[in-house]
Design an enzyme around this catalytic site. Structure first.
Site, PDB file in Angstrom:
ATOM      1  CB  SER A 190      -0.998   0.231   1.064  1.00 50.45           C
ATOM      2  OG  SER A 190      -2.003  -0.056   0.941  1.00 50.45           O
TER       3      SER A 190
HETATM    4  N1  SAH Z   1      -1.541  -4.622   3.534  1.00 48.49           N
HETATM    5  C1  SAH Z   1      -0.440  -4.726   2.818  1.00 48.49           C
HETATM    6  C2  SAH Z   1      -1.570  -4.522   1.558  1.00 48.49           C
HETATM    7  C3  SAH Z   1      -1.413  -5.402   0.384  1.00 48.49           C
HETATM    8  S1  SAH Z   1      -2.981  -5.763  -0.599  1.00 48.49           S
HETATM    9  C4  SAH Z   1       0.703  -3.544   3.046  1.00 48.49           C
HETATM   10  O1  SAH Z   1       0.714  -3.670   3.782  1.00 48.49           O
HETATM   11  O2  SAH Z   1       1.075  -3.428   1.631  1.00 48.49           O
HETATM   12  C5  SAH Z   1      -3.887  -6.480  -0.395  1.00 48.49           C
HETATM   13  C6  SAH Z   1      -3.953  -7.562   0.269  1.00 48.49           C
HETATM   14  O3  SAH Z   1      -5.703  -8.070   0.760  1.00 48.49           O
HETATM   15  C7  SAH Z   1      -2.865  -8.535  -1.265  1.00 48.49           C
HETATM   16  O4  SAH Z   1      -2.541  -9.338  -0.717  1.00 48.49           O
HETATM   17  C8  SAH Z   1      -4.665 -10.035  -1.051  1.00 48.49           C
HETATM   18  O5  SAH Z   1      -4.299 -10.393  -1.784  1.00 48.49           O
HETATM   19  C9  SAH Z   1      -5.366  -9.373   0.238  1.00 48.49           C
HETATM   20  N2  SAH Z   1      -6.711 -10.097   0.073  1.00 48.49           N
HETATM   21  C10 SAH Z   1      -7.928  -9.852  -1.135  1.00 48.49           C
HETATM   22  N3  SAH Z   1      -8.710 -10.510  -0.396  1.00 48.49           N
HETATM   23  C11 SAH Z   1      -8.602 -11.016   0.809  1.00 48.49           C
HETATM   24  C12 SAH Z   1      -9.365 -11.785   1.611  1.00 48.49           C
HETATM   25  N4  SAH Z   1     -10.831 -12.028   1.374  1.00 48.49           N
HETATM   26  N5  SAH Z   1      -8.801 -12.046   2.221  1.00 48.49           N
HETATM   27  C13 SAH Z   1      -7.700 -11.663   2.883  1.00 48.49           C
HETATM   28  N6  SAH Z   1      -6.788 -11.502   2.665  1.00 48.49           N
HETATM   29  C14 SAH Z   1      -6.961 -10.714   1.084  1.00 48.49           C
END
Ligand code: SAH
Length: 279
Positions: free
Chosen positions: A129
């Site tokens: 993010s």
């Molecule tokens: N928190 C992260 C951002 C990751 S992007 C950071 O620190 O930068 C968003 C993430 O959400 C992805 O890895 C994706 O696989 C996850 N995601 C999407 N749907 C999800 C779900 N139902 N349960 C858990 N993770 C999910």
């Protein structure tokens, strides 16, 4: 606070294209985490010492800065100053952003871009993010008060979980892609952050066995906030989530009572999609 407030149930069409301002907390002067740590023992994280220097046998991490060197701290301070200029006022959120070395959460080839205020690829069509949105969501979640138990949906590479670990007593984070769950574990392990618990699973179901949570933060956008998550908020708790497909908005949901939630639509945003199930 000039907000558009709605009671549940809500359809997405009832929440998109509304804008609001929020009054989160009085503005405070940005101090750097480094200043705080050295000058004020009560700040920035009274209960959570800063992560110790990275110690690892993993060659990829063997230099804490992955080749970025001393420069990274200064660049990180500049990044945090830009985030503050964009309107984030919560000094604890800003200090946490400054304390976590974001470049350790991206591939070494992208390390030089780690302090640009942008999302970056982490593989599996997912992204780390954008720092601004991480700080902004934490600011909204905290609303000026201490956080006890926080649930993050979408661990990704573990960056936001690390930032959250400095503003909340306990952080639970769920990831649905096994490979990313493993990546987050290996990114976080050398930092030895004691108050993060990583789970592999479908975050849309939440973590009922560990709840209720006084903060829930979604790092992926669905067409609506899964109901299971609303049920896992404490009364008085706050959930912040991106909602929508191509046009997304940040939605704040506050639990007011056993069966009462209030939703407020905040600014536009852009996140990867929330998906059901695990892979
Ligand atoms: N928190 C992260 C951002 C990751 S992007 C950071 O620190 O930068 C968003 C993430 O959400 C992805 O890895 C994706 O696989 C996850 N995601 C999407 N749907 C999800 C779900 N139902 N349960 C858990 N993770 C999910």
């Amino acid at each position: 606070m000039t907000t558009k407030e709605k009671r549940f149930p809500l359809s997405l069409s009832s929440v998109v294209n509304q804008r609001s301002g929020t009054s989160l907390q009085a503005s405070a002067k940005l101090q750097t985490a480094v200043q705080n740590a050295s000058t004020n023992p009560r700040h920035p994280f009274p209960n959570h010492p800063l992560p110790p220097p990275v110690k690892t046998n993993n060659p990829a991490l063997s230099t804490p800065d992955r080749g970025v060197g001393m420069v990274s701290e200064k660049i990180r301070q500049a990044m945090v100053a830009r985030v503050a200029q964009q309107g984030v006022k919560d000094t604890l959120a800003l200090a946490a952003l400054e304390a976590i070395p974001r470049h350790l959460f991206v591939e070494s080839g992208l390390a030089s871009q780690a302090y640009v205020d942008a999302s970056l690829p982490i593989g599996h069509h997912q992204t780390i993010s954008q720092p601004y949105i991480v700080a902004r969501m934490i600011e909204i979640l905290r609303n000026g008060r201490p956080l006890n138990k926080v649930l993050e949906i979408g661990t990704g590479c573990g960056y936001q979980a690390a930032v959250l670990s400095l503003v909340a007593k306990d952080v639970y984070s769920i990831e649905r892609i096994k490979a990313l769950h493993e990546l987050a574990k290996s990114n976080l392990r050398p930092m030895r952050i004691a108050n993060i618990r990583l789970h592999y699973g479908d975050g849309m179901l939440g973590l009922p066995q560990s709840g209720p949570f006084d903060g829930i933060i979604l790092a992926a956008a669905g067409m609506e906030v899964p109901h299971a998550l609303l049920e896992q908020l404490t009364i008085g708790g706050r959930l912040i989530a991106p909602v929508g497909a191509r046009q997304q908005v940040l939605q704040l949901i506050e639990r007011l009572g056993q069966q009462e939630w209030r939703s407020t639509v905040l600014e536009q945003c852009h996140f990867v999609p929330l998906h059901q199930g695990v892979i």
